[in-house]
Design a protein around this motif. Structure first.
Motif, PDB file in Angstrom:
ATOM      1  N   VAL A  23       0.826  -1.208   0.000  1.00 28.51           N
ATOM      2  CA  VAL A  23       0.000   0.000   0.000  1.00 28.51           C
ATOM      3  C   VAL A  23       0.861   1.260   0.000  1.00 28.51           C
ATOM      4  N   ASP A  24       1.927   1.266   0.820  1.00 28.86           N
ATOM      5  CA  ASP A  24       2.725   2.489   0.914  1.00 28.86           C
ATOM      6  C   ASP A  24       3.887   2.536  -0.084  1.00 28.86           C
ATOM      7  N   GLY A  25       4.036   1.462  -0.899  1.00 28.21           N
ATOM      8  CA  GLY A  25       5.044   1.472  -1.950  1.00 28.21           C
ATOM      9  C   GLY A  25       6.440   1.107  -1.518  1.00 28.21           C
ATOM     10  N   SER A  26       6.589   0.636  -0.298  1.00 27.49           N
ATOM     11  CA  SER A  26       7.932   0.324   0.201  1.00 27.49           C
ATOM     12  C   SER A  26       8.372  -1.101  -0.087  1.00 27.49           C
ATOM     13  N   LEU A  27       7.467  -1.954  -0.580  1.00 28.71           N
ATOM     14  CA  LEU A  27       7.828  -3.346  -0.850  1.00 28.71           C
ATOM     15  C   LEU A  27       8.844  -3.422  -1.987  1.00 28.71           C
ATOM     16  N   LYS A  28       9.847  -4.254  -1.823  1.00 27.79           N
ATOM     17  CA  LYS A  28      10.844  -4.456  -2.863  1.00 27.79           C
ATOM     18  C   LYS A  28      10.448  -5.674  -3.680  1.00 27.79           C
ATOM     19  N   TRP A  29      10.125  -5.424  -4.949  1.00 29.58           N
ATOM     20  CA  TRP A  29       9.689  -6.475  -5.850  1.00 29.58           C
ATOM     21  C   TRP A  29      10.895  -7.059  -6.586  1.00 29.58           C
ATOM     22  N   ALA A  30      10.678  -8.185  -7.232  1.00 30.18           N
ATOM     23  CA  ALA A  30      11.766  -8.787  -8.020  1.00 30.18           C
ATOM     24  C   ALA A  30      12.252  -7.828  -9.102  1.00 30.18           C
ATOM     25  N   VAL A  31      11.329  -7.043  -9.652  1.00 27.09           N
ATOM     26  CA  VAL A  31      11.688  -6.127 -10.734  1.00 27.09           C
ATOM     27  C   VAL A  31      12.548  -4.959 -10.224  1.00 27.09           C
ATOM     28  N   ASP A  32      12.589  -4.757  -8.889  1.00 24.96           N
ATOM     29  CA  ASP A  32      13.306  -3.613  -8.320  1.00 24.96           C
ATOM     30  C   ASP A  32      14.750  -3.917  -7.935  1.00 24.96           C
ATOM     31  N   VAL A  33      15.166  -5.177  -7.983  1.00 24.48           N
ATOM     32  CA  VAL A  33      16.498  -5.542  -7.484  1.00 24.48           C
ATOM     33  C   VAL A  33      17.587  -4.878  -8.320  1.00 24.48           C
ATOM     34  N   LYS A  34      18.563  -4.315  -7.630  1.00 25.53           N
ATOM     35  CA  LYS A  34      19.721  -3.694  -8.296  1.00 25.53           C
ATOM     36  C   LYS A  34      20.986  -4.197  -7.626  1.00 25.53           C
ATOM     37  N   LEU A  35      21.997  -4.498  -8.446  1.00 25.38           N
ATOM     38  CA  LEU A  35      23.273  -4.981  -7.948  1.00 25.38           C
ATOM     39  C   LEU A  35      24.405  -4.160  -8.554  1.00 25.38           C
ATOM     40  N   PRO A  36      25.542  -4.059  -7.849  1.00 27.01           N
ATOM     41  CA  PRO A  36      26.694  -3.336  -8.410  1.00 27.01           C
ATOM     42  C   PRO A  36      27.152  -3.982  -9.721  1.00 27.01           C
ATOM     43  N   GLY A  37      27.416  -3.154 -10.720  1.00 27.89           N
ATOM     44  CA  GLY A  37      27.894  -3.664 -12.004  1.00 27.89           C
ATOM     45  C   GLY A  37      26.836  -4.283 -12.877  1.00 27.89           C
ATOM     46  N   MET A  38      25.570  -4.136 -12.487  1.00 28.19           N
ATOM     47  CA  MET A  38      24.478  -4.760 -13.227  1.00 28.19           C
ATOM     48  C   MET A  38      24.288  -4.099 -14.592  1.00 28.19           C
ATOM     49  N   VAL A  39      24.015  -4.928 -15.601  1.00 27.67           N
ATOM     50  CA  VAL A  39      23.686  -4.434 -16.935  1.00 27.67           C
ATOM     51  C   VAL A  39      22.286  -4.903 -17.297  1.00 27.67           C
ATOM     52  N   HIS A 163      10.445 -10.869 -16.142  1.00 24.64           N
ATOM     53  CA  HIS A 163      11.731 -10.264 -15.803  1.00 24.64           C
ATOM     54  C   HIS A 163      12.474 -11.154 -14.816  1.00 24.64           C
ATOM     55  N   ALA A 164      13.790 -10.971 -14.744  1.00 25.94           N
ATOM     56  CA  ALA A 164      14.640 -11.684 -13.787  1.00 25.94           C
ATOM     57  C   ALA A 164      16.002 -11.007 -13.778  1.00 25.94           C
ATOM     58  N   LEU A 165      16.721 -11.202 -12.685  1.00 31.57           N
ATOM     59  CA  LEU A 165      18.094 -10.714 -12.554  1.00 31.57           C
ATOM     60  C   LEU A 165      18.971 -11.895 -12.168  1.00 31.57           C
ATOM     61  N   ALA A 166      20.074 -12.090 -12.890  1.00 32.54           N
ATOM     62  CA  ALA A 166      20.998 -13.188 -12.612  1.00 32.54           C
ATOM     63  C   ALA A 166      22.380 -12.631 -12.305  1.00 32.54           C
ATOM     64  N   ASP A 167      22.986 -13.148 -11.233  1.00 37.25           N
ATOM     65  CA  ASP A 167      24.297 -12.681 -10.781  1.00 37.25           C
ATOM     66  C   ASP A 167      25.275 -13.856 -10.762  1.00 37.25           C
ATOM     67  N   PRO A 168      26.327 -13.814 -11.604  1.00 31.06           N
ATOM     68  CA  PRO A 168      27.284 -14.933 -11.664  1.00 31.06           C
ATOM     69  C   PRO A 168      28.469 -14.773 -10.711  1.00 31.06           C
ATOM     70  N   GLY A 231      29.755 -12.640 -17.482  1.00 23.00           N
ATOM     71  CA  GLY A 231      30.435 -12.599 -16.190  1.00 23.00           C
ATOM     72  C   GLY A 231      30.031 -11.400 -15.358  1.00 23.00           C
ATOM     73  N   ARG A 232      28.852 -10.855 -15.634  1.00 28.26           N
ATOM     74  CA  ARG A 232      28.336  -9.705 -14.899  1.00 28.26           C
ATOM     75  C   ARG A 232      26.867  -9.941 -14.560  1.00 28.26           C
ATOM     76  N   PRO A 233      26.349  -9.279 -13.511  1.00 24.22           N
ATOM     77  CA  PRO A 233      24.914  -9.391 -13.227  1.00 24.22           C
ATOM     78  C   PRO A 233      24.100  -8.820 -14.389  1.00 24.22           C
ATOM     79  N   VAL A 234      23.093  -9.551 -14.808  1.00 23.63           N
ATOM     80  CA  VAL A 234      22.273  -9.156 -15.958  1.00 23.63           C
ATOM     81  C   VAL A 234      20.805  -9.152 -15.558  1.00 23.63           C
TER      82      VAL A 234
END
Length: 402
Positions: A23-39, A163-168, A231-234
């Motif tokens: 309701v308040d928009g604070s939930l972190k969804w799968a689509v919101d994940v961010k990692l260092p070096g992500m492309v 959507h998905a994020l993969a980190d090797p 070899g990078r998070p995608v």
């Protein structure tokens, strides 16, 4: 088993943990994940069903802002950039040379689809229900009613595309996904990438595609494959038009149904035939049926048989015959018309046709449709483990009260 006095949850209405954050928009969804070096990656799907990739001109996007790499194998193509909007622009600009098939591989609209389904030879056929003497019942009937029903493919059309994020990193593949079967994705991705299962981890997060065989499976495999290549998070996300076209769909159905009434208006016979376009039905996270595998040319020797469906009712009809058939479409692999479980699998199609036909029978019998159903439900007393007959009667009574 705990003594009833120690049960603390049964009979209560516990608060859902997720509602306030949604309701308040604070939930972190799968689509919101961010990692260092992500492309960010976007794929480039074939322009028409059955097209073959001849060549990719990477130079057409190499000079674009944020460009990282074009990943291509077989008929699979993806563009990777530093930012999401850059990947979207590069995917649109990438020049690919596709060889289109000599003739269209998809049928011409709904009319062409249903005509083909009714006329083609089925891949499989079975008669799970054959009770009484159906032919005799129809021969001696006071009135016979016939009807046909057609139901198109049904897309999941989730509120957000796959959507998905993969980190090797750190010698393992970690996938952030809202796919409903995390362990299945772990097993499937491990096989697809040729990695030990212990080196693949799937972290489930809230998201829109968590029910049924959606394209969340496909996006997870794509992200993992490209991440391993770079070899990078995608982070992979489909576009809305791709989701509408290429998401797995509940199978199309055709129905031919006949019903027999006696002189008193009782339904004494039902002859039900259902055909589904469900050949090569996709399972969950299968390394040889996900879309990226199909486009790369990796596929199983024999497509899955698929299934059809019969009415899920408790009506007491003394003579009943059910024929279930599955047909295959002209293009089995690399097609937007991929079928998979849409909740409730095959239930909406068969229930719509069967209950619509019961209305037709009630009209022919000059009976109230609710009373007509109640008469058939109460004509027998046996029930299943889920008390389907009792619950069906309760539903009709509740509807009558409204």
């Amino acid at each position: 088993m705990k003594p009833v006095q120690e049960l603390k949850m049964v009979g209560t209405s516990p608060q859902r943990y997720d509602i306030p954050a949604k309701v308040d928009g604070s939930l972190k969804w799968a689509v919101d994940v961010k990692l260092p070096g992500m492309v960010h990656a976007r794929n480039v799907k074939p322009p028409v069903a059955g097209a073959t990739l001849i060549s990719v001109d990477e130079s057409s996007v190499r000079g674009m802002p944020g460009f990282v790499k074009v990943v291509s194998k077989g008929n699979y193509v993806a563009v990777v950039c530093e930012r999401e909007e850059q990947a979207i622009a590069a995917a649109k600009a990438l020049k690919c040379n596709w060889q289109k098939p000599a003739a269209p591989q998809l049928l011409a609209g709904s009319d062409g689809l249903f005509k083909y389904m009714r006329e083609t030879t089925p891949k499989s056929s079975q008669t799970p229900i054959n009770i009484g003497n159906v032919d005799a019942a129809f021969a001696g009937a006071a009135k016979v009613v016939e009807a046909e029903y057609e139901i198109p493919f049904q897309g999941h059309t989730a509120i957000s595309p796959a959507h998905a994020l993969a980190d090797p990193s750190n010698g393992q593949m970690t996938i952030y996904s809202n796919d409903m079967k995390s362990y299945g994705m772990r097993n499937g991705v491990a096989q697809f990438l040729g990695m030990p299962r212990e080196q693949v981890r799937v972290i489930w997060m809230e998201g829109p595609q968590g029910y049924g065989r959606t394209a969340a499976d496909d996006a997870g495999f794509e992200a993992a494959y490209i991440a391993k290549e770079l070899g990078r998070p995608v982070r992979m996300q489909w576009m809305r038009d791709e989701e509408q076209a290429w998401d797995t769909k509940g199978p199309a159905f055709t129905f031919t149904i006949r019903g027999a009434l006696d002189a008193q208006g009782n339904m004494i016979g039902l002859d039900y035939t259902a055909r589904s376009a469900d050949y090569n039905h996709l399972g969950y996270n299968e390394p040889d049926t996900v879309l990226i595998a199909q486009l790369m040319g990796q596929r199983r020797d024999r497509p899955a048989a698929g299934s059809s469906a019969y009415p899920n009712d408790m009506y007491a009809i003394p003579n009943r015959r059910t024929l279930l058939e599955v047909v295959g479409l002209p293009l089995v692999w690399e097609t937007p018309l991929r079928t998979g479980n849409l909740r409730d699998p095959n239930g909406p199609q068969s229930t719509f046709a069967a209950e619509s036909f019961i209305d037709e029978m009630a009209f022919a019998a000059k009976a109230d449709p609710l009373e007509f159903r109640m008469r058939m439900l109460t004509a027998a007393r046996d029930d299943d483990n889920g008390f389907k007959r009792a619950r069906s009667i309760a539903v009709l009574k509740a509807a009558a009260e409204k």
